[in-house]
Design a protein around this motif. Structure first.
Motif, PDB file in Angstrom:
ATOM      1  N   PRO A 165       0.789  -1.232   0.000  1.00  0.00           N
ATOM      2  CA  PRO A 165       0.000   0.000   0.000  1.00  0.00           C
ATOM      3  C   PRO A 165       0.820   1.281   0.000  1.00  0.00           C
ATOM      4  N   HIS A 166       1.873   1.340   0.821  1.00  0.00           N
ATOM      5  CA  HIS A 166       2.645   2.586   0.855  1.00  0.00           C
ATOM      6  C   HIS A 166       3.353   2.825  -0.474  1.00  0.00           C
ATOM      7  N   GLN A 167       3.683   1.754  -1.195  1.00  0.00           N
ATOM      8  CA  GLN A 167       4.301   1.910  -2.503  1.00  0.00           C
ATOM      9  C   GLN A 167       3.278   2.367  -3.541  1.00  0.00           C
ATOM     10  N   CYS A 168       2.032   1.914  -3.393  1.00  0.00           N
ATOM     11  CA  CYS A 168       0.972   2.400  -4.274  1.00  0.00           C
ATOM     12  C   CYS A 168       0.762   3.898  -4.088  1.00  0.00           C
ATOM     13  N   THR A 169       0.844   4.352  -2.843  1.00  0.00           N
ATOM     14  CA  THR A 169       0.739   5.786  -2.580  1.00  0.00           C
ATOM     15  C   THR A 169       1.859   6.537  -3.279  1.00  0.00           C
ATOM     16  N   ARG A 170       3.050   6.003  -3.206  1.00  0.00           N
ATOM     17  CA  ARG A 170       4.190   6.642  -3.874  1.00  0.00           C
ATOM     18  C   ARG A 170       3.983   6.656  -5.391  1.00  0.00           C
ATOM     19  N   LEU A 171       3.414   5.583  -5.947  1.00  0.00           N
ATOM     20  CA  LEU A 171       3.127   5.551  -7.376  1.00  0.00           C
ATOM     21  C   LEU A 171       2.094   6.614  -7.738  1.00  0.00           C
ATOM     22  N   ALA A 172       1.036   6.736  -6.914  1.00  0.00           N
ATOM     23  CA  ALA A 172      -0.007   7.732  -7.184  1.00  0.00           C
ATOM     24  C   ALA A 172       0.567   9.139  -7.214  1.00  0.00           C
ATOM     25  N   GLN A 173       1.558   9.408  -6.382  1.00  0.00           N
ATOM     26  CA  GLN A 173       2.170  10.736  -6.355  1.00  0.00           C
ATOM     27  C   GLN A 173       2.759  11.111  -7.712  1.00  0.00           C
ATOM     28  N   ARG A 174       3.210  10.123  -8.466  1.00  0.00           N
ATOM     29  CA  ARG A 174       3.890  10.413  -9.744  1.00  0.00           C
ATOM     30  C   ARG A 174       2.924  10.877 -10.824  1.00  0.00           C
ATOM     31  N   ALA A 175       1.622  10.739 -10.596  1.00  0.00           N
ATOM     32  CA  ALA A 175       0.675  11.343 -11.539  1.00  0.00           C
ATOM     33  C   ALA A 175       0.882  12.843 -11.613  1.00  0.00           C
ATOM     34  N   SER A 176       1.308  13.450 -10.504  1.00  0.00           N
ATOM     35  CA  SER A 176       1.567  14.891 -10.473  1.00  0.00           C
ATOM     36  C   SER A 176       2.601  15.289 -11.518  1.00  0.00           C
ATOM     37  N   ILE A 177       3.602  14.433 -11.718  1.00  0.00           N
ATOM     38  CA  ILE A 177       4.662  14.759 -12.677  1.00  0.00           C
ATOM     39  C   ILE A 177       4.111  14.748 -14.099  1.00  0.00           C
ATOM     40  N   GLY A 178       3.288  13.754 -14.431  1.00  0.00           N
ATOM     41  CA  GLY A 178       2.687  13.701 -15.755  1.00  0.00           C
ATOM     42  C   GLY A 178       1.822  14.917 -16.049  1.00  0.00           C
ATOM     43  N   ILE A 179       1.074  15.359 -15.038  1.00  0.00           N
ATOM     44  CA  ILE A 179       0.237  16.549 -15.213  1.00  0.00           C
ATOM     45  C   ILE A 179       1.105  17.784 -15.401  1.00  0.00           C
ATOM     46  N   ALA A 180       2.163  17.884 -14.615  1.00  0.00           N
ATOM     47  CA  ALA A 180       3.062  19.039 -14.740  1.00  0.00           C
ATOM     48  C   ALA A 180       3.712  19.088 -16.114  1.00  0.00           C
ATOM     49  N   ARG A 181       4.071  17.940 -16.652  1.00  0.00           N
ATOM     50  CA  ARG A 181       4.730  17.913 -17.963  1.00  0.00           C
ATOM     51  C   ARG A 181       3.821  18.434 -19.077  1.00  0.00           C
ATOM     52  N   THR A 182       2.514  18.354 -18.896  1.00  0.00           N
ATOM     53  CA  THR A 182       1.586  18.873 -19.899  1.00  0.00           C
ATOM     54  C   THR A 182       1.154  20.304 -19.587  1.00  0.00           C
ATOM     55  N   GLY A 183       1.701  20.876 -18.515  1.00  0.00           N
ATOM     56  CA  GLY A 183       1.409  22.270 -18.204  1.00  0.00           C
ATOM     57  C   GLY A 183       0.274  22.467 -17.228  1.00  0.00           C
ATOM     58  N   GLY A 184      -0.117  21.420 -16.505  1.00  0.00           N
ATOM     59  CA  GLY A 184      -1.202  21.533 -15.548  1.00  0.00           C
ATOM     60  C   GLY A 184      -0.707  21.545 -14.120  1.00  0.00           C
TER      61      GLY A 184
ATOM     62  N   ILE B 129      12.187   0.556  -7.722  1.00  0.00           N
ATOM     63  CA  ILE B 129      10.839   1.061  -7.976  1.00  0.00           C
ATOM     64  C   ILE B 129      10.829   2.293  -8.871  1.00  0.00           C
ATOM     65  N   GLY B 130      11.999   2.875  -9.104  1.00  0.00           N
ATOM     66  CA  GLY B 130      12.070   4.100  -9.893  1.00  0.00           C
ATOM     67  C   GLY B 130      11.534   3.944 -11.302  1.00  0.00           C
ATOM     68  N   ASP B 131      11.738   2.778 -11.922  1.00  0.00           N
ATOM     69  CA  ASP B 131      11.227   2.569 -13.277  1.00  0.00           C
ATOM     70  C   ASP B 131       9.705   2.602 -13.304  1.00  0.00           C
ATOM     71  N   LEU B 132       9.065   2.127 -12.246  1.00  0.00           N
ATOM     72  CA  LEU B 132       7.605   2.187 -12.161  1.00  0.00           C
ATOM     73  C   LEU B 132       7.138   3.632 -12.005  1.00  0.00           C
ATOM     74  N   PHE B 133       7.869   4.417 -11.239  1.00  0.00           N
ATOM     75  CA  PHE B 133       7.537   5.835 -11.097  1.00  0.00           C
ATOM     76  C   PHE B 133       7.620   6.541 -12.454  1.00  0.00           C
ATOM     77  N   LEU B 134       8.691   6.250 -13.192  1.00  0.00           N
ATOM     78  CA  LEU B 134       8.854   6.845 -14.513  1.00  0.00           C
ATOM     79  C   LEU B 134       7.710   6.418 -15.431  1.00  0.00           C
ATOM     80  N   ALA B 135       7.345   5.147 -15.370  1.00  0.00           N
ATOM     81  CA  ALA B 135       6.255   4.643 -16.199  1.00  0.00           C
ATOM     82  C   ALA B 135       4.953   5.364 -15.883  1.00  0.00           C
ATOM     83  N   ALA B 136       4.683   5.592 -14.608  1.00  0.00           N
ATOM     84  CA  ALA B 136       3.447   6.267 -14.216  1.00  0.00           C
ATOM     85  C   ALA B 136       3.402   7.698 -14.734  1.00  0.00           C
ATOM     86  N   SER B 137       4.502   8.428 -14.583  1.00  0.00           N
ATOM     87  CA  SER B 137       4.508   9.831 -15.022  1.00  0.00           C
ATOM     88  C   SER B 137       4.367   9.923 -16.537  1.00  0.00           C
ATOM     89  N   GLU B 138       5.042   9.041 -17.270  1.00  0.00           N
ATOM     90  CA  GLU B 138       4.937   9.064 -18.736  1.00  0.00           C
ATOM     91  C   GLU B 138       3.535   8.688 -19.190  1.00  0.00           C
TER      92      GLU B 138
END
Length: 377
Positions: free
Chosen positions: A256-275, A319-328
């Motif tokens: 669960p705590h790793q899922c939370t960390r994965l969810a945080q990376r959605a912020s990076i994907g949004i930022a990359r599109t200007g949101g 786990i970093g590759d999963l974070f990158l995958a989520a943001s992309e």
């Protein structure tokens, strides 16, 4: 059918997508939509609906997933998140809808789940996860047109395979970066050396201003804003108002705590599109993992134990590759939502669909190297 980003040779990041480039590339995940369209007796336009994401086939109550949540900006609402924070478990499908339909969708999911479960005499409760964004410009949101039968329809239509995008389901009346927005999806599949897992994203995009829009890092919104064609303008009174909600799925065995960390990376994907910079945006993300599965319970375990056949987790060092995958995946899902959506009118407002030619022209003006490769021909 409109083009997706990769049809235009636009690529995001360094990882490769799954075969469908959708959240359904994660085995077992299914998506269904119900569109609610029409006009009221007093002439109000209805453009809304429900989108449902099922984590895996069968009852999620019977087979919960480890999950986590993250809030980037809290100008929004959701149901079921406190239970995920407390227990670390997702025990229901996830639904996207409009702001004023959260309650009816939540109640319908409870009733439908109870309907499918035999009455075995045990006390029973359910806390479904329902996320919202505001469609009150294009939709008669105060008419409460989403009903229980629409939730049932979305569940009945939930399937694996390609996912309909744009102005569908919960995304029917949404606006993104001042263009028509809605549902978008994408995925990333890691190499065997990286673990071979898949991360999928689905978004309901209803956020952002045009000037801030970026695609593959290029500030395309600056060039769209200068355009004079009426087909590039949306007559919207409050640019940037709205929200984005994201669901991330993976078959990587995350706790669960790793899922939370994965969810945080959605912020990076949004930022990359200007949101992500507007006060009036509710940016709420849920991530779940199907990588551990509950076994058939023994008599003792039916009293409350969660038993898996060898509980597994990804080592945090990898786990970093999963974070990158989520943001992309989130970045690409937002652009897919924009490209898929078509021009929609409602209640005196018009949200123009972003067509491929307009985007490619702006990319060329912004210096995108794809123009030199001939991708604009």
């Amino acid at each position: 059918m409109k083009s997706r980003a990769r049809d235009l040779q636009i690529q995001f990041g360094q990882l490769q997508p799954g075969p469908l480039n959708a959240i359904t590339d994660v085995p077992g995940v299914r998506v269904g939509h119900s569109n609610v369209r029409g006009r009221t007796a007093n002439g109000r336009d209805i453009n809304t609906g429900v989108t449902v994401i099922e984590p895996r086939a069968g009852s999620t109550t019977q087979q919960p997933c480890f999950a986590g949540v993250h809030i980037l900006n809290g100008n929004g609402d959701a149901t079921g998140l406190e239970w995920i924070r407390e227990a670390g478990l997702l025990t229901s499908p996830i639904a996207f809808t409009n702001t004023h339909s959260v309650g009816v969708v939540r109640d319908a999911l409870v009733a439908l789940d109870r309907q499918d479960r035999p009455d075995d005499g045990r006390l029973y409760w359910n806390m479904p996860v329902v996320l919202e964004t505001f469609d009150g410009l294009l939709n008669d949101i105060n008419g409460f047109h989403v009903r229980a039968e629409h939730v049932a329809e979305a569940l009945d239509r939930a399937v694996g395979g390609p996912v309909a995008e744009g102005a569908v389901g919960g995304g029917s009346g949404m606006i993104c970066h001042e263009y028509k927005g809605g549902i978008g999806t994408a995925s990333r599949r890691l190499s065997a050396a990286q673990g071979g897992w898949t991360v999928g994203a689905i978004v309901q995009a209803n956020h952002g201003t045009r000037r801030e829009l970026r695609v593959d890092g290029y500030p395309v919104g600056r060039y769209m804003e200068k355009a004079t064609s009426p087909f590039l303008r949306a007559d919207l009174p409050h640019p940037g108002m709205g929200s984005i909600v994201v669901c991330l799925a993976t078959d990587a065995p995350l706790l669960p705590h790793q899922c939370t960390r994965l969810a945080q990376r959605a912020s990076i994907g949004i930022a990359r599109t200007g949101g992500g910079n507007e006060d009036c945006s509710g940016d709420i993300f849920v991530a779940f993992s199907t990588g551990n599965q509950q076994l058939e319970a023994t008599a003792y375990e039916r009293k409350g134990a969660f038993t898996c056949d060898g509980l597994r987790m990804v080592n945090n060092d990898h786990i970093g590759d999963l974070f990158l995958a989520a943001s992309e995946a989130v970045e690409e899902a937002i652009i897919n939502a924009l490209l898929a959506a078509t021009t929609t009118e409602g209640n005196g407002h018009t949200a123009r669909g972003l067509d491929a030619a307009t985007l490619l022209k702006a990319l060329r003006q912004a210096g995108w190297p794809g123009a030199e490769r001939g991708d604009l021909n």
